[in-house]
Design a protein around this motif. Sequence first.
Motif, PDB file in Angstrom:
ATOM      1  N   ALA A  58       0.847  -1.188   0.000  1.00 35.55           N
ATOM      2  CA  ALA A  58       0.000   0.000   0.000  1.00 35.55           C
ATOM      3  C   ALA A  58       0.885   1.241   0.000  1.00 35.55           C
ATOM      4  CB  ALA A  58      -0.921   0.011   1.216  1.00 35.55           C
ATOM      5  N   HIS A  59       0.427   2.275  -0.710  1.00 35.99           N
ATOM      6  CA  HIS A  59       1.198   3.512  -0.825  1.00 35.99           C
ATOM      7  C   HIS A  59       0.287   4.675  -0.443  1.00 35.99           C
ATOM      8  CE1 HIS A  59       3.977   0.999  -3.135  1.00 35.99           C
ATOM      9  NE2 HIS A  59       2.902   0.538  -3.735  1.00 35.99           N
ATOM     10  N   TRP A  60       0.779   5.501   0.440  1.00 33.30           N
ATOM     11  CA  TRP A  60      -0.052   6.556   1.032  1.00 33.30           C
ATOM     12  C   TRP A  60       0.815   7.800   1.156  1.00 33.30           C
ATOM     13  CZ3 TRP A  60      -5.134   5.814   3.003  1.00 33.30           C
ATOM     14  CH2 TRP A  60      -5.648   6.882   3.741  1.00 33.30           C
ATOM     15  N   ASN A  61       0.676   8.710   0.184  1.00 29.92           N
ATOM     16  CA  ASN A  61       1.546   9.874   0.140  1.00 29.92           C
ATOM     17  C   ASN A  61       3.014   9.426   0.184  1.00 29.92           C
ATOM     18  OD1 ASN A  61      -0.611  11.661  -0.052  1.00 29.92           O
ATOM     19  ND2 ASN A  61      -0.812  11.805   2.187  1.00 29.92           N
ATOM     20  N   ALA A  62       3.744   9.793   1.211  1.00 21.31           N
ATOM     21  CA  ALA A  62       5.158   9.441   1.293  1.00 21.31           C
ATOM     22  C   ALA A  62       5.402   8.103   1.978  1.00 21.31           C
ATOM     23  CB  ALA A  62       5.922  10.541   2.039  1.00 21.31           C
ATOM     24  N   TRP A  63       4.314   7.401   2.333  1.00 23.25           N
ATOM     25  CA  TRP A  63       4.449   6.135   3.056  1.00 23.25           C
ATOM     26  C   TRP A  63       4.267   4.950   2.127  1.00 23.25           C
ATOM     27  CZ3 TRP A  63       5.735   5.273   8.107  1.00 23.25           C
ATOM     28  CH2 TRP A  63       5.739   6.386   8.963  1.00 23.25           C
ATOM     29  N   HIS A  64       4.951   3.889   2.457  1.00 15.93           N
ATOM     30  CA  HIS A  64       4.729   2.594   1.822  1.00 15.93           C
ATOM     31  C   HIS A  64       4.602   1.558   2.925  1.00 15.93           C
ATOM     32  CE1 HIS A  64       6.459  -1.352   0.622  1.00 15.93           C
ATOM     33  NE2 HIS A  64       5.626  -1.201  -0.381  1.00 15.93           N
ATOM     34  N   GLY A  65       3.617   0.675   2.804  1.00 18.14           N
ATOM     35  CA  GLY A  65       3.448  -0.393   3.778  1.00 18.14           C
ATOM     36  C   GLY A  65       3.350  -1.739   3.093  1.00 18.14           C
ATOM     37  N   MET A  66       3.773  -2.782   3.749  1.00 14.96           N
ATOM     38  CA  MET A  66       3.796  -4.122   3.167  1.00 14.96           C
ATOM     39  C   MET A  66       3.439  -5.162   4.207  1.00 14.96           C
ATOM     40  SD  MET A  66       5.782  -7.115   3.124  1.00 14.96           S
ATOM     41  CE  MET A  66       7.399  -6.607   3.651  1.00 14.96           C
ATOM     42  N   VAL A  67       2.604  -6.118   3.803  1.00 23.38           N
ATOM     43  CA  VAL A  67       2.335  -7.312   4.594  1.00 23.38           C
ATOM     44  C   VAL A  67       2.556  -8.512   3.682  1.00 23.38           C
ATOM     45  CG1 VAL A  67       0.637  -8.658   5.872  1.00 23.38           C
ATOM     46  CG2 VAL A  67       0.679  -6.172   6.107  1.00 23.38           C
ATOM     47  N   GLU A  68       3.339  -9.475   4.152  1.00 21.46           N
ATOM     48  CA  GLU A  68       3.699 -10.625   3.328  1.00 21.46           C
ATOM     49  C   GLU A  68       3.585 -11.893   4.162  1.00 21.46           C
ATOM     50  OE1 GLU A  68       7.458 -11.174   0.545  1.00 21.46           O
ATOM     51  OE2 GLU A  68       8.006 -11.502   2.651  1.00 21.46           O
ATOM     52  N   HIS A  79       7.959   2.065   4.930  1.00 22.59           N
ATOM     53  CA  HIS A  79       9.017   2.894   4.356  1.00 22.59           C
ATOM     54  C   HIS A  79       8.467   4.309   4.233  1.00 22.59           C
ATOM     55  CE1 HIS A  79      12.593   3.319   1.594  1.00 22.59           C
ATOM     56  NE2 HIS A  79      11.901   4.379   1.238  1.00 22.59           N
ATOM     57  N   TYR A  80       9.234   5.296   4.655  1.00 22.68           N
ATOM     58  CA  TYR A  80       8.775   6.682   4.647  1.00 22.68           C
ATOM     59  C   TYR A  80       9.849   7.561   4.026  1.00 22.68           C
ATOM     60  CZ  TYR A  80       7.075  11.203   6.400  1.00 22.68           C
ATOM     61  OH  TYR A  80       6.635  12.495   6.510  1.00 22.68           O
ATOM     62  N   THR A  81       9.436   8.366   3.049  1.00 24.45           N
ATOM     63  CA  THR A  81      10.344   9.287   2.376  1.00 24.45           C
ATOM     64  C   THR A  81      10.068  10.698   2.876  1.00 24.45           C
ATOM     65  OG1 THR A  81      10.396   7.878   0.418  1.00 24.45           O
ATOM     66  CG2 THR A  81      11.140  10.143   0.159  1.00 24.45           C
ATOM     67  N   THR A  82      11.116  11.395   3.323  1.00 27.42           N
ATOM     68  CA  THR A  82      10.937  12.720   3.900  1.00 27.42           C
ATOM     69  C   THR A  82      12.218  13.526   3.705  1.00 27.42           C
ATOM     70  OG1 THR A  82      10.312  13.889   5.932  1.00 27.42           O
ATOM     71  CG2 THR A  82      11.723  11.966   6.187  1.00 27.42           C
ATOM     72  N   ARG A  83      12.305  14.655   4.394  1.00 31.73           N
ATOM     73  CA  ARG A  83      13.530  15.459   4.446  1.00 31.73           C
ATOM     74  C   ARG A  83      13.836  15.741   5.906  1.00 31.73           C
ATOM     75  NH1 ARG A  83      14.517  17.478  -0.796  1.00 31.73           N
ATOM     76  NH2 ARG A  83      16.105  18.919  -0.033  1.00 31.73           N
ATOM     77  N   ILE A  84      15.077  15.561   6.266  1.00 30.89           N
ATOM     78  CA  ILE A  84      15.528  15.847   7.622  1.00 30.89           C
ATOM     79  C   ILE A  84      16.624  16.898   7.538  1.00 30.89           C
ATOM     80  CG2 ILE A  84      16.582  14.893   9.709  1.00 30.89           C
ATOM     81  CD1 ILE A  84      15.406  12.195   8.984  1.00 30.89           C
ATOM     82  N   GLY A  85      16.354  18.070   8.119  1.00 29.22           N
ATOM     83  CA  GLY A  85      17.320  19.164   8.008  1.00 29.22           C
ATOM     84  C   GLY A  85      17.547  19.582   6.580  1.00 29.22           C
ATOM     85  N   GLY A  86      16.514  19.446   5.753  1.00 25.97           N
ATOM     86  CA  GLY A  86      16.632  19.811   4.347  1.00 25.97           C
ATOM     87  C   GLY A  86      17.264  18.740   3.476  1.00 25.97           C
ATOM     88  N   PRO A 136      17.197  14.984   1.791  1.00 23.74           N
ATOM     89  CA  PRO A 136      16.294  13.863   1.517  1.00 23.74           C
ATOM     90  C   PRO A 136      16.680  12.636   2.335  1.00 23.74           C
ATOM     91  CG  PRO A 136      16.994  14.903  -0.525  1.00 23.74           C
ATOM     92  CD  PRO A 136      17.834  15.504   0.565  1.00 23.74           C
ATOM     93  N   ALA A 137      15.667  11.960   2.882  1.00 26.72           N
ATOM     94  CA  ALA A 137      15.935  10.808   3.747  1.00 26.72           C
ATOM     95  C   ALA A 137      14.873   9.744   3.538  1.00 26.72           C
ATOM     96  CB  ALA A 137      15.980  11.236   5.211  1.00 26.72           C
ATOM     97  N   GLN A 138      15.266   8.517   3.787  1.00 23.11           N
ATOM     98  CA  GLN A 138      14.363   7.372   3.764  1.00 23.11           C
ATOM     99  C   GLN A 138      14.433   6.701   5.132  1.00 23.11           C
ATOM    100  OE1 GLN A 138      16.217   5.163   0.638  1.00 23.11           O
ATOM    101  NE2 GLN A 138      15.108   6.196  -0.996  1.00 23.11           N
ATOM    102  N   ILE A 139      13.283   6.552   5.770  1.00 28.33           N
ATOM    103  CA  ILE A 139      13.199   5.867   7.056  1.00 28.33           C
ATOM    104  C   ILE A 139      12.427   4.567   6.820  1.00 28.33           C
ATOM    105  CG2 ILE A 139      12.397   6.007   9.439  1.00 28.33           C
ATOM    106  CD1 ILE A 139      12.466   9.064   9.159  1.00 28.33           C
ATOM    107  N   TYR A 140      12.979   3.468   7.264  1.00 29.08           N
ATOM    108  CA  TYR A 140      12.338   2.191   6.981  1.00 29.08           C
ATOM    109  C   TYR A 140      12.379   1.287   8.203  1.00 29.08           C
ATOM    110  CZ  TYR A 140      17.191   0.672   6.314  1.00 29.08           C
ATOM    111  OH  TYR A 140      18.529   0.410   6.497  1.00 29.08           O
ATOM    112  N   ALA A 141      11.440   0.367   8.255  1.00 26.72           N
ATOM    113  CA  ALA A 141      11.394  -0.627   9.326  1.00 26.72           C
ATOM    114  C   ALA A 141      10.656  -1.852   8.799  1.00 26.72           C
ATOM    115  CB  ALA A 141      10.694  -0.080  10.565  1.00 26.72           C
ATOM    116  N   ARG A 142      11.046  -2.997   9.280  1.00 26.62           N
ATOM    117  CA  ARG A 142      10.337  -4.220   8.930  1.00 26.62           C
ATOM    118  C   ARG A 142      10.477  -5.218  10.071  1.00 26.62           C
ATOM    119  NH1 ARG A 142      15.142  -5.203   5.750  1.00 26.62           N
ATOM    120  NH2 ARG A 142      16.086  -7.203   6.308  1.00 26.62           N
ATOM    121  N   ILE A 143       9.498  -6.084  10.179  1.00 27.91           N
ATOM    122  CA  ILE A 143       9.566  -7.193  11.124  1.00 27.91           C
ATOM    123  C   ILE A 143       9.451  -8.480  10.318  1.00 27.91           C
ATOM    124  CG2 ILE A 143       8.590  -8.301  13.159  1.00 27.91           C
ATOM    125  CD1 ILE A 143       7.422  -5.641  13.988  1.00 27.91           C
ATOM    126  N   ASN A 144      10.498  -9.266  10.302  1.00 29.23           N
ATOM    127  CA  ASN A 144      10.483 -10.568   9.656  1.00 29.23           C
ATOM    128  C   ASN A 144      10.125 -11.640  10.676  1.00 29.23           C
ATOM    129  OD1 ASN A 144      11.237  -9.446   7.228  1.00 29.23           O
ATOM    130  ND2 ASN A 144      13.395  -9.987   7.414  1.00 29.23           N
TER     131      ASN A 144
END
Length: 698
Positions: A610-620, A648-655, A657-665
């Motif tokens: 699923a994609h929601w603005n700057a967010w991406h989510g996944m269930v597998e 997964h979240y795409t944003t800007r930190i201190g101007g 570009p940054a990608q913040i991600y997390a997953r639980i396997n």
Amino acid sequence: MHLLPYQRSHLAVAILCAFAAPLACAQTASTRTQSDPDSVPTVFISASALGLLSDDMITPVTSLAGAELVRARESTLGETLANQPGITSSHFGAGASRPVIRGMDGPRVKILSDGSEVQDASTVSPDHAVAFEPVLAERIEVLRGPSALAYGGGAVGGVVNILDRKIPTQMPSKSIEGSAELRANSVAREKTGAFEVTGGSGNIALHAEGVKRDAGEYRVGKGWDEGRRVHGSYKDTETGTVGLSWIGERGYLGAAYTKERTEYGIPGHNHEFESCHPHGTELHCGGHGHEGEDEEGHEHEHEHGAEEVPVVKLDSNRWDVRGEYRNPVAGITKARLRASFTDYRHDELEEGAIATSFMNKAHDARLEFEHAPLGGWRGVFGMQTTRRDFTTEGEEAYVPPTVTRRHAAFITEEYKLDNWRFEAAARHEWQDIKVDNARFTDARDSDARGTSVALGAVWKFQPQYSLRVGASRTHRLATAEELYADGVHLATATYEIGNQDLDKETSSNVDLTLRKFEGDTTFSLSAFHNRVGNYIYAHTLDEHEGFQLVEYTQRDATFTGLEGEVRHKFSNIIEGTLFGDYVRARFDDAEGSRNIPRIPASRIGARVNAHWNAWHGMVEAYRVGTQGKVAEFENRTAGYNVLNIGTHYTTRIGGVPAQIYARINNLTDELAFSHTSFIKEAAPLPGRNLTAGVRFLF
């Protein structure tokens, strides 16, 4: 309650966000405003000699890049690729893992660094690590099947080509650009930091990159009789590269130096069998009790280098040279150079002292030329030469020192006609192995030749559909280990005996792929049938308490399988995927067991993105079946279920570009064993694991 279509889509996203991206649910539902971070655009496949688009490839291909690769990366190449259709890994704890493609591994899967062979000792034994750091990969390409002849007829399983940035091929758009990343996981308390930076001025570009990883013993799923952590499964890594390129209007020429130091433990070693030796076809293992067993179990932590745990200290120095020149002479549109030299060594330490050392000094050079179209045919021809000086010393020096020289000439041609694309390829190899028989007095030099050919076609019979068919007949020449091994190998609990009478393998393969590559529903479904004459394998002659006496021999074998995935775009926000793979491998004759050992079990699963603005989510979720079709002296492996979630979240930190991600396997903390592993009982797969990281792009 009746919901309109757009309301159903938004409700589905809300449910997914509750699992994978809870912070995103606070935002207003809307169509994505950025590109799908989980999709990989149509790209040119570098591992294709012709530099083809992925849609035009005859060989089934996987390309991992961008955010998808960032989320998939693990500490080893095998685990990074293990969830792709048709691919598993040779899981050997946390330190070593190679890809297993369509049930084939070791020398049947060739690993490349941007077209140049990765020279290490990983094909010698599954406890030897691949000398490449996945965190530094820009893209990983996997070509399945033996039709990638430009890189060797022996690559019957396939080719893994790792694209990196170590040698710049174009000037950076800014004076300095690069990335930095921090990540950690819970299952091994791993901490990893990485960076890469490229700068340039005029025609000169300079690149530097590095990785440092510190990971402890990893935790397994609940219910394991040996405790919760795999004894000796830690891994520490330091890798650094410096590269320099001259870049002009018609090409580039560059060089890079890479230094890697890795230390990891080897689970499952049992020194009870050190004195085991053969008497003919029988194994004699006398006078050894069970002293040294851990009577209190393995619940406690073990310090790095603990006496009970053999440790590998790997030291690799690699130099790469890469170049490309367009239109060098009339009739040649491109000349391409790939060359490398590797000075590799790893020591296996026991109780702090070096027990065995493996040294590999190797170089390879590859020069290819793309010619202008002739009569409608476009193609590439070239030559390759490789020299491998391999030496072992110490207690487990079960292979004599050898020098392997391999030379090859190859050609690949394509022809396009309306909706058809035809491809033909051929490669001839010369291999000579010189053996130092000071300790192995009966060893004799080897001289072998092999010729491989492949034909294929892609038919785009509808605007959105294609049918791909490939046929090949390839030769794989026996390796020095298969010819000359003679001694105890504790990592795999075997006494190995080589066979100097081995003939070359002859593989006859047919591959068929049906694809739909456009529209809301897309799919790729492949079937393959590979008959291998004189298949080389380690035949078990005798067994004692799990320790086996094996001798390399040959039997005709057949590999048949299916793999594929189907994707459907339910809306601009929700996409679902079904995927699976299956391989059946057995010997053709009726002598003894007909099952080939360590063949992966079937796998089937589903994924929702699923994609929601700057967010991406996944269930597998996927199911790995029980593997009950086992060889002699091999145990069946129970099936298991895996549930993974990620965001997964795409944003800007201190101007920036940054990608913040997390997953639980393995969210349910399932206890799982890999049938492809030599040490599956001693090193189950990891349990529940939270991985999180942040990546900055500048």
